[in-house]
Design a protein around this motif. Structure first.
Motif, PDB file in Angstrom:
ATOM      1  N   GLU A  65      18.926  40.239   2.720  1.00  0.00           N
ATOM      2  CA  GLU A  65      19.853  39.477   3.557  1.00  0.00           C
ATOM      3  C   GLU A  65      19.863  38.002   3.171  1.00  0.00           C
ATOM      4  N   LEU A 109      21.010  35.407   4.767  1.00  0.00           N
ATOM      5  CA  LEU A 109      20.568  34.510   5.831  1.00  0.00           C
ATOM      6  C   LEU A 109      19.048  34.517   5.971  1.00  0.00           C
ATOM      7  N   ALA A 110      18.451  35.675   5.769  1.00  0.00           N
ATOM      8  CA  ALA A 110      16.992  35.767   5.851  1.00  0.00           C
ATOM      9  C   ALA A 110      16.354  34.944   4.731  1.00  0.00           C
ATOM     10  N   GLU A 129      16.837  31.236   5.488  1.00  0.00           N
ATOM     11  CA  GLU A 129      15.937  30.864   6.573  1.00  0.00           C
ATOM     12  C   GLU A 129      14.512  30.651   6.038  1.00  0.00           C
ATOM     13  N   ARG A 131      14.291  27.487   4.075  1.00  0.00           N
ATOM     14  CA  ARG A 131      14.245  26.332   4.972  1.00  0.00           C
ATOM     15  C   ARG A 131      12.826  26.152   5.533  1.00  0.00           C
ATOM     16  N   ALA A 190      10.924  42.883   9.636  1.00  0.00           N
ATOM     17  CA  ALA A 190      11.479  42.764  10.982  1.00  0.00           C
ATOM     18  C   ALA A 190      10.647  43.585  11.954  1.00  0.00           C
ATOM     19  N   LYS A 212       9.656  38.841  11.196  1.00  0.00           N
ATOM     20  CA  LYS A 212      10.885  38.059  11.341  1.00  0.00           C
ATOM     21  C   LYS A 212      11.396  38.107  12.770  1.00  0.00           C
ATOM     22  N   PRO A 213      11.938  37.062  13.371  1.00  0.00           N
ATOM     23  CA  PRO A 213      11.978  35.701  12.830  1.00  0.00           C
ATOM     24  C   PRO A 213      10.565  35.130  12.664  1.00  0.00           C
ATOM     25  N   PHE A 262      15.334  42.817  15.594  1.00  0.00           N
ATOM     26  CA  PHE A 262      14.590  41.675  15.045  1.00  0.00           C
ATOM     27  C   PHE A 262      15.290  41.071  13.827  1.00  0.00           C
ATOM     28  N   ASN A 263      15.890  41.929  13.024  1.00  0.00           N
ATOM     29  CA  ASN A 263      16.657  41.397  11.893  1.00  0.00           C
ATOM     30  C   ASN A 263      17.803  40.536  12.382  1.00  0.00           C
ATOM     31  N   LEU A 295      18.003  38.894  15.283  1.00  0.00           N
ATOM     32  CA  LEU A 295      17.488  37.613  15.774  1.00  0.00           C
ATOM     33  C   LEU A 295      17.197  36.677  14.612  1.00  0.00           C
ATOM     34  N   ASN A 296      16.665  37.247  13.538  1.00  0.00           N
ATOM     35  CA  ASN A 296      16.341  36.436  12.366  1.00  0.00           C
ATOM     36  C   ASN A 296      17.607  35.847  11.736  1.00  0.00           C
ATOM     37  N   SER A 297      18.659  36.678  11.632  1.00  0.00           N
ATOM     38  CA  SER A 297      19.915  36.185  11.056  1.00  0.00           C
ATOM     39  C   SER A 297      20.483  35.068  11.919  1.00  0.00           C
ATOM     40  N   ARG A 349      18.921  33.065  13.830  1.00  0.00           N
ATOM     41  CA  ARG A 349      18.107  31.867  13.620  1.00  0.00           C
ATOM     42  C   ARG A 349      18.602  31.110  12.390  1.00  0.00           C
ATOM     43  N   GLY A 350      18.930  31.860  11.359  1.00  0.00           N
ATOM     44  CA  GLY A 350      19.458  31.233  10.155  1.00  0.00           C
ATOM     45  C   GLY A 350      20.827  30.604  10.390  1.00  0.00           C
ATOM     46  N   LEU A 351      21.656  31.302  11.168  1.00  0.00           N
ATOM     47  CA  LEU A 351      23.008  30.824  11.435  1.00  0.00           C
ATOM     48  C   LEU A 351      23.029  29.534  12.239  1.00  0.00           C
ATOM     49  N   ARG A 385      24.430  40.271   9.026  1.00  0.00           N
ATOM     50  CA  ARG A 385      23.312  40.662   8.171  1.00  0.00           C
ATOM     51  C   ARG A 385      23.802  41.139   6.811  1.00  0.00           C
TER      52      ARG A 385
END
Lengths: 228, 348
Positions: free
Chosen positions: A9, A11-12, A15, A18, A79, A98-99, B173-174, B176-178, B180-182, B232
């Motif tokens: 992913e 975004l993952a 993140e 970052r 996750a 994750k997060p 959870f994935n 929520l993680n995405s 967080r990135g957004l 995602r």
């Protein structure tokens, strides 16, 4: 310290990048979107550290580790399947859920050691059916050839890996791993006692009780090394 | 709280023992006193009588509980409990006679006292019957209450477990993680995703599996779910939705389309490094709703137990609601696609 991020992913990955910005000691050498890309990048960059997602399309995190010749230090990012990492008995450096909490990342990174700099193998990934391990080389007391495969003996386990003994030997530290005969390589640090064998060769007993018969030629070399 | 109830029951039981046998003892004592007047050995006699009555009925109680005669109170077990009054009262009478005899010292005691002994046995026997009857009645009722509480707890636990199974934790959870990135990358979109996430969670938590919802309502939630998955998967997920207006108002079991789509993503798209297509179609034919979810992928003979589990879950729900008139079929479609088809009959 070179790190490779492996996650399907975007975004993952962003993140994680970052979060890693807070850790200047970590240089992000590359990002891979799946197992295949990671395989190519790992060979090209030889990173010190893999930040590895477990569930990915194509090759999973475990599949990737199995295909790597030289396994870097691994921090799993996941996750939900932390249970899988535990169940697999993989002694990875750490795993992050994750997060990812920045403090947990810092704690995991604190365990990472930079590579020694040599091109020697430091650890291998072994899978045997449902179980797998990341084995540090000092824990291996014996490597046995089984055709194109090699049996790795450590800590009461003797699973096979998909590499020939000869291929492995070229990557081992000769000061530690010693060729006993055509079929076996032993770890010198694990030698408990040395006796005179039947055919004039030496018979080496390793800690844990395993005996290895040395070929005559290698017996001579072992004598030299041990007398030093 | 359960402990305190148990404590309370214990105290009630003890008080009851004292009142019951103490009362009986007092009545007997007062009767006897009329003939004999105050005599210390009679007071002692009756106190002793009180003591073994309490002890023996308590022993009987333990035996009844140990044998579980009241757990599933049937005619046989209650009869057994009541019948135990016969040996119990015999034993009590024997003890009365023994103490009486010891004090009287008369050689012809038994002949003189035989009618009195029989009367004693009858009286004590009747008291034992009352005792056992009242105890059984009260105990069965409290046992029943406990059973009901346990049953309710088990039911709620089962419901919760079913709910847990519905929200796929890996997705949760994935996601929520995405998000967080957004938050950094695209705050407006992140806000939108959080709202959708909330809608989805609310639907998951609130829906009642016993009732159906209009397909349009289910489709809205699925749209939220897919928007989240799109964050995602990004361009790995290519989406097409075609819901016939005639089908939109038809009733469906909640979560049915959601489960199908989740299954398609989990076992289809998520496994493909390049991603794939996902198509949702709904049409009505003579009142029968035909739902189709098609995804890039391949159906193998040895579909993992996981897929089967997801699909069996849907099948089971359809069976509960419609018997064998609804169906779910999975087949290999054209161009390397898998198609899942659900048919739901018109409910008269």
């Amino acid at each position: 310290m070179k790190a490779l991020i492996v996650d399907d992913e975007r975004l993952a990955r962003t993140e994680l990048r970052r979060l890693l910005a807070q850790h200047p000691e970590v240089e992000i050498a590359g990002e891979a979107r799946n197992g295949e890309e990671a395989l190519a990048l790992a060979a090209q960059l030889s990173p010190d550290l893999l930040l590895l997602d477990v569930q990915m399309p194509g090759l999973t995190g475990f599949d990737l580790l199995e295909r790597l010749d030289d396994v870097p230090q691994v921090i799993f990012t996941t996750a939900y399947d932390a249970y899988a990492i535990k169940a697999f008995e993989v002694n990875a450096l750490d795993y992050l859920m994750k997060p990812i909490a920045p403090a947990r990342l810092a704690a995991a990174l604190a365990k990472v050691r930079p590579r020694t700099g040599s091109m020697r193998l430091e650890r291998v990934f072994v899978r045997d059916g449902d179980r797998c391990w990341i084995v540090a080389l000092p824990d291996i007391f014996l490597l046995e050839s089984e055709g194109n495969y090699t049996r790795v003996c450590f800590n009461g386990q003797r699973p096979l890996i998909r590499r020939s003994l000869n291929a492995l030997e070229s990557q081992l530290d000769p000061a530690v791993f010693f060729r006993a005969n055509r079929k076996e390589i032993l770890n010198l640090k694990w030698i408990d006692k040395v006796d005179l064998g039947v055919a004039g060769g030496l018979s080496v007993t390793l800690r844990g009780g395993r005996t290895v018969e040395m070929s005559r030629r290698q017996s001579g070399r072992l004598r030299e090394i041990l007398s030093l | 709280m359960i402990l305190s109830v148990a404590m309370r029951n214990k105290i009630i039981y003890r008080c009851w023992q004292i009142v019951f046998w103490g009362g009986y003892m007092s009545v007997l004592f007062l009767q006897t006193k009329r003939y004999t007047g105050w005599q210390p050995h009679i007071v002692f006699d009756y106190l002793l009588f009180f003591g073994y009555c309490v002890a023996l009925t308590d022993l009987l109680r333990r035996e009844i509980l140990r044998r579980g005669w009241l757990d599933a109170a049937s005619f046989r077990t209650v009869a057994l409990a009541l019948l135990s009054a016969v040996p119990l009262s015999a034993l009590q009478t024997l003890l009365v006679v023994a103490t009486d005899f010891a004090f009287s010292g008369s050689q012809s005691y038994f002949l003189e006292q035989l009618p009195g002994i029989l009367w004693t046995w009858l009286g004590v026997g009747a008291m034992d019957l009352y005792w056992i009857g009242i105890y059984s009645l009260v105990k069965t009722r409290t046992l029943g209450k406990e059973k009901q509480v346990r049953l309710e707890l088990a039911l709620r636990e089962a419901e919760l477990r079913a709910l847990e199974a519905q929200i796929n934790p890996h997705f949760l959870f994935n996601c929520l993680n995405s998000i967080r990135g957004l938050v950094v990358e695209d705050p407006t979109k992140a806000q939108d995703m959080i709202t959708r996430f909330a809608t989805l969670l609310r639907y998951n938590l609130n829906h009642d599996a016993r009732y159906t919802v209009p397909l349009s309502a289910e489709a809205e939630v699925v749209a939220d779910y897919l928007a989240l998955e799109k964050v995602r998967f990004e361009d790995r997920l290519r989406l097409q939705v075609a819901i016939d207006p005639a089908a939109a108002s038809l009733p469906v079991p909640p979560m049915i389309l959601q489960s199908l789509v989740e299954n398609a993503l989990k076992h289809g798209i998520a496994r493909l490094p390049q991603g794939g297509d996902l198509q949702i179609r709904a049409a009505a034919r003579n009142g029968t709703l035909i739902l189709e979810v098609e995804n890039t992928g391949e159906l193998t003979d040895s579909q993992s137990g996981d897929t089967q589990f997801g699909l069996n879950n849907i099948r089971e729900r359809l069976r509960l609601l419609y018997g064998d008139r609804a169906s779910l079929a999975l087949r290999n479609g054209e161009g390397g696609h898998v198609v899942a088809t659900v048919q739901i009959p018109k409910v008269p």
